[in-house]
Scaffold this active site. Structure first.
Site, mmCIF file in Angstrom:
data_model
loop_
_atom_site.group_PDB
_atom_site.id
_atom_site.type_symbol
_atom_site.label_atom_id
_atom_site.label_comp_id
_atom_site.label_asym_id
_atom_site.label_seq_id
_atom_site.Cartn_x
_atom_site.Cartn_y
_atom_site.Cartn_z
ATOM 1 N N ARG A 50 0.835 -1.211 0.000
ATOM 2 C CA ARG A 50 0.000 0.000 0.000
ATOM 3 C C ARG A 50 0.867 1.258 0.000
ATOM 4 N NH1 ARG A 50 -4.422 0.700 4.650
ATOM 5 N NH2 ARG A 50 -2.564 1.132 5.886
ATOM 6 N N LYS A 149 -2.553 7.040 1.224
ATOM 7 C CA LYS A 149 -2.280 7.304 2.644
ATOM 8 C C LYS A 149 -1.154 8.327 2.683
ATOM 9 C CE LYS A 149 -1.950 4.778 7.002
ATOM 10 N NZ LYS A 149 -3.012 5.496 7.691
ATOM 11 N N GLU A 182 -15.784 6.828 6.035
ATOM 12 C CA GLU A 182 -15.006 6.086 7.039
ATOM 13 C C GLU A 182 -14.902 6.956 8.278
ATOM 14 O OE1 GLU A 182 -10.896 5.485 5.806
ATOM 15 O OE2 GLU A 182 -10.850 7.417 4.796
#
Ligand code: PMP
Length: 289
Positions: A50, A149, A182
């Site tokens: 990721r 991220k 989220e």
């Protein structure tokens, strides 16, 4: 504490970044939060994959291979005698000029911190948490995609401020269409009967590693898992609700915007999933040596 900085383990006091680093100047960079359980790094490959996807999305070449990165993480844990802990892996754009242009930056800076874990208070896992939905919407995918991220977490920080102002520790962020995205630092699931539902990433959610573990474990234990669009109505009327994240693990939500979820106590499915998650986390991972 020893910090990994660009290939070397240095003392904490010497682990400093330049004021010209675009990570500091613009939040230009990417990061991961990773856990170690029982002397093993949990889901290391998935976190590194990721990280490299996030870097790719912001056109940043990390100056080491994934295998070298994995070794650096393990080495940093070993140097700090970490058995159970939290690892913060940060790659900044590096030192550049004061202008925005990222291509003036010489080389990304790779920083790894391996430390003790700060979880929510233990009591909250027993009672479940109260949360609120907030007005700060999740970044739109075509602005700053929440799947990246990145070091630019102001969107989440603004939501967290709203949560704290409301007297709770976490919140649910909606996307600009009003669908559930989220939490400010965690993914969200609801339970309806024997089905788990979580918003798809295109609704504005990070593809959480803990979320993925839950999605893998659940079907093996008689639960169906679906990614679907959710509204606040779906949260308010759920049988159970929980959040997932590397630091939080699985934590039950028992109150959203003063609507009691289920009977207001951590539900059976959530408790069983938390048990399965802990068993899995304790029995897998990359050995620290
Ligand atoms: N969403 C956001 C915004 C996050 O920062 C995180 C990580 N703390 C998560 C979800 C959960 O992802 P993971 O399970 O990979 O930690």
């Amino acid at each position: 504490m020893k910090i990994y900085m660009n290939g070397k383990l240095v003392d904490e006091q010497k682990a400093v970044v330049s004021v010209f680093d675009h990570g500091l100047l613009y939040g230009d960079g990417v990061f991961e939060g990773i856990r170690a359980y029982g002397g093993r790094v949990f889901m290391l490959e998935e976190h590194i994959d990721r990280l490299y996807r996030s870097a790719k999305a912001i056109a940043m070449d990390i100056p080491m291979s994934k295998a070298e990165m994995a070794r650096a993480v393990v080495k940093t844990c070993a140097a700090n005698r970490i058995k159970d802990g939290y690892i913060r892996l940060v790659v900044t754009r590096g030192v550049g000029t004061l202008g925005l242009n990222p291509f003036t930056c010489k080389e990304p800076q790779v920083i790894i911190i391996a430390a003790a874990i700060q979880l929510y208070p233990k009591k909250l896992y027993e009672t479940g948490m109260s949360i609120v939905t907030v007005g700060t919407t999740r970044n739109q995918a075509e602005a700053v995609n929440p799947r990246i991220k990145s070091l630019n977490y102001l969107n989440n920080v603004l939501a967290k401020i709203e949560a704290i102002n409301a007297g709770v520790m976490e919140c649910i962020m909606l996307n600009s269409q009003g669908y559930i995205a989220e939490a400010s630092g965690d993914n969200v699931f609801i339970v309806r009967g024997k089905t788990l539902v979580t918003p798809p990433s295109w609704c504005g959610a990070l593809e959480g590693i803990t979320r993925a573990v839950v999605m893998q474990l659940a079907p093996r234990h008689g639960l169906e898992v679906r990614e679907d669009v959710l509204t606040r109505y779906d949260l308010y009327t759920a049988d159970e609700m929980f959040l997932t994240g590397t630091a939080a693990e699985i934590i039950s939500v028992v109150d959203v915007d003063r609507r009691k979820i289920g009977d207001g106590k951590p539900g059976r499915v959530t408790r069983e999933l938390a048990r399965l998650f802990h068993a899995f986390a304790q029995s897998s991972g990359t050995p620290i040596r």
